[in-house]
Scaffold this motif. Structure first.
Motif: not given
Ligand code: PEP
Length: 253
Positions: A24-25, A27-29, A31-32, A59
């Motif tokens: 999850k971490g 994926k979030k990072s 994305k940017k 992702s």
């Protein structure tokens, strides 16, 4: 044109919750990030593949297994087949990791069978190989690497190499904090590419990604990845922390 790949080998780390948190971490990072030429792969333990694959959906994260059996199915207690991996959305498998060779007796001959089985199932293989410390000290590292590649991979037809990723991992650098210097990595990677040119020609050699593995960290990744024949890395310890892994991904772009 070959891609850079940053692949995290989570080994026997992370229970279900920790695996989900980690993916999850990442994926979030990422994305940017505007990743153009870098693939991101994570390899959790078998029991967490499905959950991680679900979390990684939508992702750029691809999910790989850390091992696989060479048979289709049958009485092989404790083993995992290509079909099982595909059924949970896994299309890549790490084979030949030095820990599999060292602690589980995997030989080049066995690995050739596993490679064939993965390719028969249209899976991608991230094939690991590399010399031990005493082999490098004895100046045998090129010979060792050449025989590992020839024994496990050089029976393949040229077209099969579309699904092969190589990961040169000097055993003395894995989990030790000691890294090959960027020049040592480049020297070996150029040697590996030349072996492929000699056997299969320029096109196959130019298109195969050759990763470096062995204590890659955020502070040394950029220099190692900047070498012309190093196409990213297979990352152990530093793939277990979102921040470190993402820094390494950025270094590969
Ligand atoms: C590995 O196990 O493939 C590896 C490279 O580990 P580390 O990055 O911890 O040296």
């Amino acid at each position: 044109m070959r891609k850079n790949i940053v692949a995290g080998n989570w080994k026997m780390n992370n229970d279900l919750d920790a695996s989900k948190e980690l993916v999850k971490g990442i994926k979030k990072s990422i994305k940017k990030l505007d990743l153009k030429n870098t693939r991101v792969v994570v390899a959790p333990t078998f029991v967490n593949l499905l959950s991680v694959a679900k979390k990684a959906k939508k992702s750029r994260i691809e999910v790989a297994a850390q091992n696989m059996h060479q048979a289709d199915n049958g009485a092989f207690t404790g083993e995992i087949s290509a079909d099982m991996l595909k059924s949970v959305g896994v299309k890549s498998v790490i084979l030949g990791h030095s820990e599999r060779r060292e602690y589980f007796g995997e030989t080049d001959e066995l690995l050739a069978k596993k490679v064939d089985q993965a390719l028969k199932n249209k899976m991608e293989v991230i094939f690991c190989f590399g010399e031990k410390l005493e082999e490098r000290k004895a100046d045998n590292h090129f010979k060792v690497v050449e025989s590992q590649l020839k024994n496990a991979l050089f029976h393949l037809e040229a077209k099969a190499w579309k699904r092969i990723v190589l990961a040169y991992e000097p055993v003395w650098a894995i989990g030790t904090g000691e890294t090959a210097t960027p020049d040592q990595a480049q020297e070996m990677h150029a040697f590996i590419r030349k072996l492929i040119v000699d056997k299969y020609g320029d096109e196959v050699a130019e298109n195969v990604s050759v990763l470096y593995g062995g204590s890659v960290k955020p502070d040394n990744a950029k220099e190692i990845f900047s070498k012309p024949d190093v196409d990213g890395g297979l990352i152990g310890g530093a793939s277990l922390k979102v921040e470190d892994f993402v820094k390494i991904i950025k270094a590969a772009e």
